[in-house]
Enzyme design. Structure first.
Site, PDB file in Angstrom:
ATOM      1  N   CYS A  54      34.561  44.912  35.436  1.00 40.86           N
ATOM      2  CA  CYS A  54      35.651  45.616  35.764  1.00 40.86           C
ATOM      3  C   CYS A  54      35.711  46.876  35.086  1.00 40.86           C
ATOM      4  O   CYS A  54      36.061  47.736  35.716  1.00 40.86           O
ATOM      5  CB  CYS A  54      37.063  44.639  34.953  1.00 40.86           C
ATOM      6  SG  CYS A  54      37.155  43.269  35.694  1.00 40.86           S
ATOM      7  N   ARG A 137      38.580  39.608  43.071  1.00 45.73           N
ATOM      8  CA  ARG A 137      38.430  41.346  43.058  1.00 45.73           C
ATOM      9  C   ARG A 137      39.000  41.414  44.420  1.00 45.73           C
ATOM     10  O   ARG A 137      38.253  41.308  45.673  1.00 45.73           O
ATOM     11  CB  ARG A 137      37.070  41.822  43.088  1.00 45.73           C
ATOM     12  CG  ARG A 137      36.527  41.512  41.509  1.00 45.73           C
ATOM     13  CD  ARG A 137      35.229  42.003  41.324  1.00 45.73           C
ATOM     14  NE  ARG A 137      34.686  41.340  40.356  1.00 45.73           N
ATOM     15  CZ  ARG A 137      34.933  41.783  39.047  1.00 45.73           C
ATOM     16  NH1 ARG A 137      35.843  42.788  38.768  1.00 45.73           N
ATOM     17  NH2 ARG A 137      34.557  41.416  37.788  1.00 45.73           N
TER      18      ARG A 137
HETATM   19  C1  BEZ Z   1      33.791  41.161  34.374  1.00 48.02           C
HETATM   20  O1  BEZ Z   1      32.723  41.165  33.904  1.00 48.02           O
HETATM   21  O2  BEZ Z   1      34.578  41.956  34.877  1.00 48.02           O
HETATM   22  C2  BEZ Z   1      34.248  39.559  34.637  1.00 48.02           C
HETATM   23  C3  BEZ Z   1      33.250  38.686  34.809  1.00 48.02           C
HETATM   24  C4  BEZ Z   1      33.700  37.515  35.087  1.00 48.02           C
HETATM   25  C5  BEZ Z   1      34.979  36.924  34.965  1.00 48.02           C
HETATM   26  C6  BEZ Z   1      35.959  37.977  34.661  1.00 48.02           C
HETATM   27  C7  BEZ Z   1      35.451  39.270  34.490  1.00 48.02           C
END
Ligand code: BEZ
Length: 237
Positions: A54, A137
């Site tokens: 993110c 997402r």
């Molecule tokens: C992230 O790195 O943004 C992420 C990865 C897995 C679950 C939630 C967020």
């Protein structure tokens, strides 16, 4: 019996009016999509603040915000975190994170707090097969009339390609402006697809006197539109 937990909310679809909501964001309150009438807006969700994928996405999108603005498109983020988490995360990004040549990145577009998941549920962003507690997402392209024109969903582990989001935006605007469609991997300057001719005879008729048009068969005709023409039309607003 149906409880609020088991109640099934239909997923929004392409061509639907974007579901309405009021929300608190890092840039004040918003009334969606009414506040964005007259512009395109990309509403996108991310799973959680203070997570690496993110963070890379926010830095990339914030860096490209001016490019989207030139194409009359605003950005609105959302996660099921609270406002103070959002503020702290965005401050950390600005003050501490240097990534792929991006640094001091200020996220100026609104980031919605959605602790109750009310908005996320309305937009089908909670997909229990992936997570019950985090939004996937999701990306919604909403046009100046508040209609959903495209949507893309990615799983938690997959960072989005923001050049593709920009390409899709410009392609939809070009399709609207010139009444054409865009072929696979289209970029401004590539030939565009003219609406199907309907029959072989019609295709031949259409080609005659239209030197520029190229028909691969009766149902598949293209014509050129220069990159300059596309960009002049799209970026003029
Ligand atoms: C992230 O790195 O943004 C992420 C990865 C897995 C679950 C939630 C967020």
């Amino acid at each position: 019996m149906e409880t609020p937990e088991t109640q099934i909310i239909p997923m929004p679809r392409i061509g639907d009016k974007a579901p309405e909501f009021k929300a608190v964001t890092t840039q004040g309150n918003i009334n969606f999509p009414a506040d964005y009438s007259g512009s395109w807006v990309i509403l996108f969700s991310h799973p959680a603040d203070f997570t690496p994928v993110c963070t890379s996405e926010f830095m990339t999108f914030a860096t490209m915000e001016g490019k989207f603005a030139e194409a009359n498109c605003k950005l609105v983020g959302l996660s099921v975190d609270g406002l103070y988490s959002h503020i702290a995360w965005l401050r950390t990004i600005k003050e501490k994170i240097e990534y792929k040549g991006m640094k001091n990145v200020e996220v100026k577009f609104p980031l919605i707090e959605d602790i109750t998941m009310e908005v996320a549920k309305k937009y089908g962003m909670i997909q229990p097969g992936e997570s019950n507690t985090k939004a996937v997402r999701a990306v919604f392209f909403v046009d100046p009339k508040g209609v959903i024109r495209a949507m893309i969903y990615y799983p938690l582990s997959l960072g989005r390609n923001f050049d593709e989001l920009y390409r899709a935006l410009v392609a939809m605007q070009t399709a609207d402006a010139f009444s054409i469609a865009t072929p696979a991997d289209w970029q401004p300057g590539d030939d565009v697809i003219v609406p199907p001719a309907g029959s072989c005879g019609v295709a031949k008729e259409r080609m005659e006197g239209n030197e520029e048009m190229k028909c691969y068969d009766w149902f598949f005709c293209t014509k050129p539109i220069s990159k300059e023409t596309v960009l002049k039309t799209i970026l003029k607003k």
